[in-house]
Design a protein around this motif. Structure first.
Motif, short mmCIF file in Angstrom:
data_model
loop_
_atom_site.label_atom_id
_atom_site.label_comp_id
_atom_site.label_asym_id
_atom_site.label_seq_id
_atom_site.Cartn_x
_atom_site.Cartn_y
_atom_site.Cartn_z
N TYR A 1 50.21 25.27 -10.06
CA TYR A 1 51.64 25.20 -10.34
C TYR A 1 52.38 24.35 -9.31
O TYR A 1 53.14 23.43 -9.66
CB TYR A 1 52.23 26.60 -10.39
N ALA A 2 52.18 24.62 -8.02
CA ALA A 2 52.91 23.89 -6.98
C ALA A 2 52.56 22.42 -6.99
O ALA A 2 53.43 21.55 -6.85
CB ALA A 2 52.62 24.51 -5.61
N LEU A 3 51.27 22.10 -7.17
CA LEU A 3 50.85 20.70 -7.18
C LEU A 3 51.42 19.98 -8.41
O LEU A 3 51.78 18.80 -8.33
CB LEU A 3 49.33 20.61 -7.17
N THR A 4 51.52 20.68 -9.51
CA THR A 4 52.10 20.08 -10.72
C THR A 4 53.54 19.64 -10.48
O THR A 4 53.92 18.52 -10.81
CB THR A 4 52.04 21.09 -11.88
N ARG A 5 54.33 20.52 -9.91
CA ARG A 5 55.73 20.17 -9.64
C ARG A 5 55.82 19.01 -8.64
O ARG A 5 56.70 18.14 -8.76
CB ARG A 5 56.47 21.40 -9.14
N LEU B 1 46.57 26.43 -17.89
CA LEU B 1 46.10 26.95 -16.61
C LEU B 1 47.23 26.93 -15.57
O LEU B 1 47.36 27.87 -14.78
CB LEU B 1 44.91 26.13 -16.11
N ILE B 2 48.03 25.89 -15.59
CA ILE B 2 49.15 25.80 -14.64
C ILE B 2 50.10 26.97 -14.84
O ILE B 2 50.56 27.59 -13.87
CB ILE B 2 49.90 24.47 -14.84
N HIS C 1 51.39 31.82 -8.37
CA HIS C 1 52.81 31.74 -8.72
C HIS C 1 53.26 32.90 -9.61
O HIS C 1 54.40 33.34 -9.50
CB HIS C 1 53.11 30.42 -9.43
N TYR C 2 52.37 33.38 -10.48
CA TYR C 2 52.74 34.41 -11.43
C TYR C 2 51.99 35.71 -11.14
O TYR C 2 50.76 35.70 -10.99
CB TYR C 2 52.41 33.99 -12.87
N VAL D 1 56.30 25.44 -16.71
CA VAL D 1 56.31 23.99 -16.95
C VAL D 1 55.91 23.67 -18.38
O VAL D 1 55.39 22.59 -18.67
CB VAL D 1 55.40 23.24 -15.94
N GLY D 2 56.18 24.61 -19.29
CA GLY D 2 55.87 24.37 -20.70
C GLY D 2 56.65 23.22 -21.30
O GLY D 2 56.21 22.61 -22.29
#
Length: 405
Positions: free
Chosen positions: A47-51, A320-321, A327-328, A345-346
């Motif tokens: 999640y963090a890397l995606t953002r 997966l993110i 994060h969740y 991030v949907g």
């Protein structure tokens, strides 16, 4: 690093990641994957890397880049289309397939149309569409396919109604837009441009009554020549229709499937309909229909202890993110009471976050409220493991969803 996992893969449960993605989940936040043609790329699963990466200008959305990664043979075949078909594709990716500053200019036009006030004003139209299609489904009797009888037509017709396409022209518009990738692409494109020009001329669009009206007003305010208005509006309309219909209809269908798999959560929504907006975001997180958002590295990027090299393909695996346990809490649970239900991030993240997110949410909220209110006995008409899931690729959907009530 683990061995490169094949990507994309089929889901076996409509709302859960493909079982073969388990190594990617274990390797968070970054892994190597192998595409259909043997090319390797990166899978982002944290999640963090995606953002971080989706906000990084070095992660490019430029579909014309020769290094742009393709996930399947059908996408690769599109590169061999003729000039007319490629022109149509360029129109359909004119917002999502370019980088700043070109992207920013086009996005500002779209953002200015999707105001919360306009979306709220369009809700009665959307409710009428949902009621009309549910009436038809119920009149035909159970069992019914919720995909074809409700989710798909409600998402499409709601877009037509909110865009401002007259009801008597919607079937025509549907048929023509379905032909835009065919051999007559240029002729169809010109026909639709002419149609929109005539629509604007014979039925002046008021800014508060449709998205088309809002687009017409904005384009005029920017001083666009009158004969250029229809082409620019067509471009925005096609982007909204193509990108909005399938994602919204699949989110409704797979979201309904997830609810029917969790009767206790469904009962909670029926008991307290005020939870529906939070439920829509939670279902969007869990479902993650756009499961392989594509990008290409425009420069070398040092991240997560490794280097994403210039020209490397990057796929953001949203299923997966949106389940990242860092994060969740309890990421596999449907929880209407998450402290920030809309932080998933949907809808993407960063400059390319879905511009029509408020409209998509409105359509989904109304669709689920209509089902909850009018069909209190809604249930699956087959065993859960008999629900056919579309072959994976990177966009998820259901072949059908048999229901009774």
């Amino acid at each position: 690093m683990t061995d490169a996992v094949a990507f994309p893969q089929d889901r076996t449960c409509p709302y859960r990641p493909a079982p073969g993605y388990r190594p990617l989940a274990e390797q968070r936040p970054l892994s190597r994957i192998t595409l259909y043609d043997g090319r390797e790329a990166w899978a982002v699963t944290g999640y963090a890397l995606t953002r971080l990466l989706l906000a990084d200008p070095r992660i490019s959305s430029d579909h014309t880049n020769p290094a742009w990664p393709v996930a399947n043979a059908a996408a690769a075949a599109a590169r061999e289309f003729g000039a007319d078909q490629k022109k149509v594709i360029s129109l359909l990716t004119a917002l999502v397939g370019v980088d700043d500053p070109e992207h920013r200019v086009r996005r500002e036009l779209a953002e200015a149309c999707f105001t919360p006030g306009l979306v709220d004003a369009l809700r009665p139209k959307i409710r009428e569409v949902a009621d009309r299609h549910l009436d038809a489904m119920v009149s035909r009797g159970a069992p019914a396919d919720l995909v074809q009888a409700f989710a798909s037509p409600v998402a499409l017709v709601a877009l037509y109604e909110t865009l401002g396409i007259p009801r008597e022209d919607q079937e025509y518009f549907k048929q023509k837009t379905q032909q835009l990738f065919g051999p007559q692409a240029r002729a169809i494109h010109e026909e639709l441009v002419t149609y929109l020009a005539e629509l604007i001329g014979k039925r002046p669009q008021q800014p508060g009554e449709s998205l088309l009206g809002a687009l017409v007003t904005l384009v005029a305010e920017r001083g666009t020549p009158a004969d250029a208005v229809p082409a620019e509006i067509l471009q925005m309309l096609l982007i909204m229709l193509v990108s909005g219909h399938h994602t919204t209809s699949s989110s409704i269908a797979i979201g309904a499937s997830a609810l029917l798999h969790h009767p206790e959560r469904l009962a909670g929504l029926r008991a307290d309909p005020s939870l529906v907006p939070a439920a829509v975001d939670e279902l969007t997180r869990l479902v993650s229909v756009t499961d392989g958002v594509q990008r290409v590295a425009a420069e070398d990027i040092e991240v997560a202890g490794t280097t994403i090299a210039k020209g490397d393909g990057v796929f953001f695996v949203l299923s997966l993110i949106n389940r990242d346990p860092e994060h969740y809490a309890r990421p596999e649970d449907l929880d209407w009471d998450r402290p920030a239900p809309d932080d998933h991030v949907g809808y993407g993240f960063g400059p390319h976050r879905c511009v029509g997110v408020d409209l998509a949410r409105a359509i989904m909220e109304i669709a689920f409220r209509t089902l909850l209110e009018r069909l209190p006995g809604l249930r699956l008409a087959v065993a859960a493991d008999e629900i056919p899931v579309q072959p994976g690729e990177s966009f998820q959907g259901l072949v059908e969803l048999p229901v009774a009530w």
